[in-house]
Scaffold this active site. Sequence first.
Site, PDB file in Angstrom:
ATOM      1  N   LYS A  40       0.869  -1.028  -0.032  1.00 23.16           N
ATOM      2  CA  LYS A  40      -0.029   0.039   0.100  1.00 23.16           C
ATOM      3  C   LYS A  40       0.927   1.380   0.038  1.00 23.16           C
ATOM      4  O   LYS A  40       0.451   2.142  -0.312  1.00 23.16           O
ATOM      5  CB  LYS A  40      -0.930  -0.094   1.445  1.00 23.16           C
ATOM      6  CG  LYS A  40      -1.544  -1.143   1.578  1.00 23.16           C
ATOM      7  CD  LYS A  40      -2.795  -0.950   2.674  1.00 23.16           C
ATOM      8  CE  LYS A  40      -3.542  -2.074   2.975  1.00 23.16           C
ATOM      9  NZ  LYS A  40      -2.854  -3.241   3.681  1.00 23.16           N
ATOM     10  N   GLY A  41       2.256   1.206   0.617  1.00 17.47           N
ATOM     11  CA  GLY A  41       2.767   2.401   0.781  1.00 17.47           C
ATOM     12  C   GLY A  41       2.957   3.379  -0.174  1.00 17.47           C
ATOM     13  O   GLY A  41       3.000   4.516  -0.058  1.00 17.47           O
ATOM     14  N   GLU A  96       8.189   3.131  -5.430  1.00 14.80           N
ATOM     15  CA  GLU A  96       8.391   2.396  -4.026  1.00 14.80           C
ATOM     16  C   GLU A  96       8.280   3.531  -3.048  1.00 14.80           C
ATOM     17  O   GLU A  96       9.000   4.708  -3.209  1.00 14.80           O
ATOM     18  CB  GLU A  96       9.590   1.531  -4.025  1.00 14.80           C
ATOM     19  CG  GLU A  96       9.222   0.066  -4.024  1.00 14.80           C
ATOM     20  CD  GLU A  96       8.604  -0.452  -2.838  1.00 14.80           C
ATOM     21  OE1 GLU A  96       7.994   0.431  -2.165  1.00 14.80           O
ATOM     22  OE2 GLU A  96       8.615  -1.899  -2.590  1.00 14.80           O
ATOM     23  N   ASP A  97       7.800   3.427  -1.982  1.00 10.50           N
ATOM     24  CA  ASP A  97       7.879   4.339  -0.767  1.00 10.50           C
ATOM     25  C   ASP A  97       9.304   4.498  -0.412  1.00 10.50           C
ATOM     26  O   ASP A  97       9.896   5.453  -0.045  1.00 10.50           O
ATOM     27  CB  ASP A  97       6.669   4.059   0.345  1.00 10.50           C
ATOM     28  CG  ASP A  97       6.652   2.744   0.831  1.00 10.50           C
ATOM     29  OD1 ASP A  97       7.671   1.877   0.061  1.00 10.50           O
ATOM     30  OD2 ASP A  97       5.908   2.304   1.515  1.00 10.50           O
ATOM     31  N   ASP A 100      14.285  -0.356   2.381  1.00  6.45           N
ATOM     32  CA  ASP A 100      14.996  -0.815   3.714  1.00  6.45           C
ATOM     33  C   ASP A 100      16.027  -1.904   3.489  1.00  6.45           C
ATOM     34  O   ASP A 100      17.238  -1.379   2.840  1.00  6.45           O
ATOM     35  CB  ASP A 100      13.830  -1.344   4.567  1.00  6.45           C
ATOM     36  CG  ASP A 100      14.409  -1.481   5.947  1.00  6.45           C
ATOM     37  OD1 ASP A 100      15.523  -1.177   6.163  1.00  6.45           O
ATOM     38  OD2 ASP A 100      13.544  -1.665   6.843  1.00  6.45           O
ATOM     39  N   PHE A 149      13.232   4.521  11.829  1.00 11.73           N
ATOM     40  CA  PHE A 149      11.687   4.221  11.480  1.00 11.73           C
ATOM     41  C   PHE A 149      10.954   5.506  11.214  1.00 11.73           C
ATOM     42  O   PHE A 149      10.788   6.357  11.966  1.00 11.73           O
ATOM     43  CB  PHE A 149      11.202   3.045  12.419  1.00 11.73           C
ATOM     44  CG  PHE A 149       9.900   2.683  11.786  1.00 11.73           C
ATOM     45  CD1 PHE A 149      10.101   1.432  11.071  1.00 11.73           C
ATOM     46  CD2 PHE A 149       8.646   3.083  11.859  1.00 11.73           C
ATOM     47  CE1 PHE A 149       8.846   0.835  10.457  1.00 11.73           C
ATOM     48  CE2 PHE A 149       7.615   2.662  11.493  1.00 11.73           C
ATOM     49  CZ  PHE A 149       7.509   1.345  10.709  1.00 11.73           C
ATOM     50  N   VAL A 150      10.424   5.772   9.957  1.00 11.39           N
ATOM     51  CA  VAL A 150       9.684   6.807   9.569  1.00 11.39           C
ATOM     52  C   VAL A 150       8.471   6.430   9.098  1.00 11.39           C
ATOM     53  O   VAL A 150       7.999   5.447   8.826  1.00 11.39           O
ATOM     54  CB  VAL A 150      10.546   7.343   8.524  1.00 11.39           C
ATOM     55  CG1 VAL A 150      11.811   7.965   8.813  1.00 11.39           C
ATOM     56  CG2 VAL A 150      10.797   6.543   7.223  1.00 11.39           C
ATOM     57  N   ASP A 156       3.512   3.564   7.057  1.00  9.74           N
ATOM     58  CA  ASP A 156       2.864   3.496   8.200  1.00  9.74           C
ATOM     59  C   ASP A 156       3.329   2.768   9.455  1.00  9.74           C
ATOM     60  O   ASP A 156       4.481   2.386   9.152  1.00  9.74           O
ATOM     61  CB  ASP A 156       1.658   2.218   8.019  1.00  9.74           C
ATOM     62  CG  ASP A 156       2.286   0.986   7.701  1.00  9.74           C
ATOM     63  OD1 ASP A 156       3.247   0.846   7.096  1.00  9.74           O
ATOM     64  OD2 ASP A 156       1.774  -0.020   8.403  1.00  9.74           O
ATOM     65  N   ARG A 162      -0.083   6.838   7.673  1.00 10.27           N
ATOM     66  CA  ARG A 162       0.045   6.817   6.174  1.00 10.27           C
ATOM     67  C   ARG A 162      -0.382   8.187   5.480  1.00 10.27           C
ATOM     68  O   ARG A 162       0.341   8.671   4.471  1.00 10.27           O
ATOM     69  CB  ARG A 162      -0.711   5.850   5.392  1.00 10.27           C
ATOM     70  CG  ARG A 162      -0.188   4.610   5.707  1.00 10.27           C
ATOM     71  CD  ARG A 162      -1.042   3.348   4.529  1.00 10.27           C
ATOM     72  NE  ARG A 162      -0.599   1.982   4.947  1.00 10.27           N
ATOM     73  CZ  ARG A 162       0.320   1.108   4.751  1.00 10.27           C
ATOM     74  NH1 ARG A 162       1.385   1.539   4.087  1.00 10.27           N
ATOM     75  NH2 ARG A 162       0.378   0.031   5.128  1.00 10.27           N
TER      76      ARG A 162
HETATM   77  P1  IMP Z   1      12.633  -4.159   2.554  1.00  8.23           P
HETATM   78  O1  IMP Z   1      13.325  -3.185   1.572  1.00  8.23           O
HETATM   79  O2  IMP Z   1      12.481  -5.524   1.986  1.00  8.23           O
HETATM   80  O3  IMP Z   1      13.513  -4.382   3.687  1.00  8.23           O
HETATM   81  O4  IMP Z   1      11.256  -3.874   3.006  1.00  8.23           O
HETATM   82  C1  IMP Z   1      10.511  -2.539   2.406  1.00  8.23           C
HETATM   83  C2  IMP Z   1       9.216  -2.371   3.234  1.00  8.23           C
HETATM   84  O5  IMP Z   1       9.061  -2.200   4.680  1.00  8.23           O
HETATM   85  C3  IMP Z   1       8.713  -0.983   2.675  1.00  8.23           C
HETATM   86  O6  IMP Z   1       8.229  -0.981   1.557  1.00  8.23           O
HETATM   87  C4  IMP Z   1       7.786  -0.876   3.798  1.00  8.23           C
HETATM   88  O7  IMP Z   1       6.583  -1.128   3.708  1.00  8.23           O
HETATM   89  C5  IMP Z   1       8.501  -1.239   5.043  1.00  8.23           C
HETATM   90  N1  IMP Z   1       9.270  -0.323   5.755  1.00  8.23           N
HETATM   91  C6  IMP Z   1      10.606  -0.342   5.914  1.00  8.23           C
HETATM   92  N2  IMP Z   1      11.263   0.638   6.578  1.00  8.23           N
HETATM   93  C7  IMP Z   1      10.216   1.370   6.902  1.00  8.23           C
HETATM   94  C8  IMP Z   1       9.857   2.544   7.961  1.00  8.23           C
HETATM   95  O8  IMP Z   1      10.855   3.060   8.108  1.00  8.23           O
HETATM   96  N3  IMP Z   1       8.727   2.744   7.978  1.00  8.23           N
HETATM   97  C9  IMP Z   1       7.657   2.450   7.658  1.00  8.23           C
HETATM   98  N4  IMP Z   1       7.636   1.192   6.560  1.00  8.23           N
HETATM   99  C10 IMP Z   1       9.131   0.783   6.499  1.00  8.23           C
HETATM  100 MG    MG Z   2       6.088  -0.881   0.635  1.00  6.69          MG
END
Ligand code: IMP
Ligand code: MG
Length: 174
Positions: A40-41, A96-97, A100, A149-150, A156, A162
Amino acid sequence: MKVGRTLVSAEEIDTALARIGAQIDVEYEGKDLLMIGVLKGAFIVMADLARHVTVPVEFDFMAVSSYGAATQTSGVVRILKDLDQEIAGRDVLIVEDIIDSGLTLSYLLKSLRVRYPASLEVAALLVKEGIQRAQLDVKYTGFTIGPEFVVGYGLDYVGKLRNLPYIAVMEEDD
Ligand code: IMP
Ligand code: MG
């Protein structure tokens, strides 16, 4: 946990999206652009970035979720909603939002690459620095941030926040 200091203001976000939109206009001129938002992000960044793009573009969305905590590190994700259309021969830009670990995106890229798009690139509003466990080539980045963590602007905390129009850091309660 509570909403803490503002990390990126609404105005700074808009400036970054305008810059990325202008780059997209140049680089996708005469191409067959399909922007894919990862739900959803990404729903807010997709909507706002879209309004800075003037070349012809279509939109689609995917929804993914990680397999339980035990397998999360493997980066195996479940596709909850797949694309409505074929992407073979099209110029695909994933929106992408936040990136991470990069594992979600890396899995997504792998599953889209085998559908033979003409090109496949990534635009991310935020990239967390120094913790990418997957080798990723992000073509368009809004902001590089620390390992905090943002929330806000699509991101969210347990499903909420969100709709915050800017990006803030979550902090412990006093
Ligand atoms: P990754 O890159 O596979 O570790 O996961 C990324 C996803 O984790 C993002 O699309 C978000 O949904 C979630 N995420 C990672 N960091 C944050 C944060 O700081 N705040 C909120 N959601 C986050
Ligand atoms: Mg996401």
